[in-house]
Design a protein around this motif. Sequence first.
Motif, PDB file in Angstrom:
ATOM      1  N   ARG A 214     -23.850   5.835  11.078  1.00 49.87           N
ATOM      2  CA  ARG A 214     -24.282   6.970   9.353  1.00 49.87           C
ATOM      3  C   ARG A 214     -24.148   6.015   8.299  1.00 49.87           C
ATOM      4  O   ARG A 214     -23.959   6.646   7.449  1.00 49.87           O
ATOM      5  CB  ARG A 214     -24.889   8.434   9.717  1.00 49.87           C
ATOM      6  N   LEU A 215     -22.047   6.101   8.751  1.00 50.09           N
ATOM      7  CA  LEU A 215     -21.694   5.605   7.533  1.00 50.09           C
ATOM      8  C   LEU A 215     -20.950   4.023   7.766  1.00 50.09           C
ATOM      9  O   LEU A 215     -20.626   3.437   8.776  1.00 50.09           O
ATOM     10  CB  LEU A 215     -20.387   5.985   8.012  1.00 50.09           C
ATOM     11  N   LYS A 216     -21.051   3.826   6.581  1.00 52.79           N
ATOM     12  CA  LYS A 216     -20.839   1.829   6.783  1.00 52.79           C
ATOM     13  C   LYS A 216     -19.282   2.188   5.915  1.00 52.79           C
ATOM     14  O   LYS A 216     -18.562   2.547   5.134  1.00 52.79           O
ATOM     15  CB  LYS A 216     -21.322   1.580   5.715  1.00 52.79           C
ATOM     16  N   VAL A 217     -18.332   0.996   6.825  1.00 55.81           N
ATOM     17  CA  VAL A 217     -17.120   0.524   6.229  1.00 55.81           C
ATOM     18  C   VAL A 217     -17.500  -0.922   5.271  1.00 55.81           C
ATOM     19  O   VAL A 217     -17.394  -1.687   5.614  1.00 55.81           O
ATOM     20  CB  VAL A 217     -16.348   0.579   7.706  1.00 55.81           C
ATOM     21  N   LEU A 218     -16.563  -0.358   3.559  1.00 58.12           N
ATOM     22  CA  LEU A 218     -16.797  -1.101   3.165  1.00 58.12           C
ATOM     23  C   LEU A 218     -15.476  -1.898   2.952  1.00 58.12           C
ATOM     24  O   LEU A 218     -15.334  -3.309   2.441  1.00 58.12           O
ATOM     25  CB  LEU A 218     -16.913  -0.480   1.941  1.00 58.12           C
TER      26      LEU A 218
END
Length: 249
Positions: A214-218
Amino acid sequence: MKVLVPVKRVVDFNVRVRVKADQSGVDLANVKMSMNPFDEIAVEEAVRLKEKGKANEVVIVSIGPAQAADTIRTALAMGGDRGILVKTDIAPEPLAVAKLLKAICDEEKPELVLCGKQAIDSDANQTGQMLAALMGWGQATFAHSLELGDGAAKVAREIDGGLQTVEVKLPAVVTTDLRLNQPRYASLPNIMKAKKKPIAEKTPADLGVDVTPRLKVLKVTEPQPRGGGVKVKSVSELVDKLVEAGVLK
């Protein structure tokens, strides 16, 4: 009593991590991997409960790639009875891990889940609490000591400035802190025996859990190098330096 112990495969705590050139994450190529140290403490505590006659089975669970089976084998060599590997090449987030563990708990019906308070790679400190909420069980986090009684567990928790003792009804989730125990080294005979202990393999789909992140590592970057210190000749110069740094006003 059946005790369930989740363990995570992480970069060994003695290894200095390196960031990938594209800053997309940590470079895991040719890096030594080990069991998360807090999970090691949880395994040790579960094995001690079995040795005291408080538990009759210790089930080890790991979620990750095929290589996570090696982490399970390490826990089995310490005294675990059997393992369950939920195989996935996606690095699941804490909520997904908690949902997978809930599905396994629904199948295995443990009376106690012992897990490390956090993993040294993500430092999330969320999975144990989320699992307790999903199961509707009591929880005792940051365990400094653990005593099992009749249908309950008494846990001394590490808190700011001291210890807090709580009692939770079983089944429950307990997360382990550093000072709970000193994990044992697996002996060679036990390592050989662990190779014959069963490890069941499942997938997130088998358990009906979607592990899509659900999270995206930028971006992942290394911390700024620490600058060298300076010597001051007097107290007044020290005060001036502290004022310049904003420490004193």
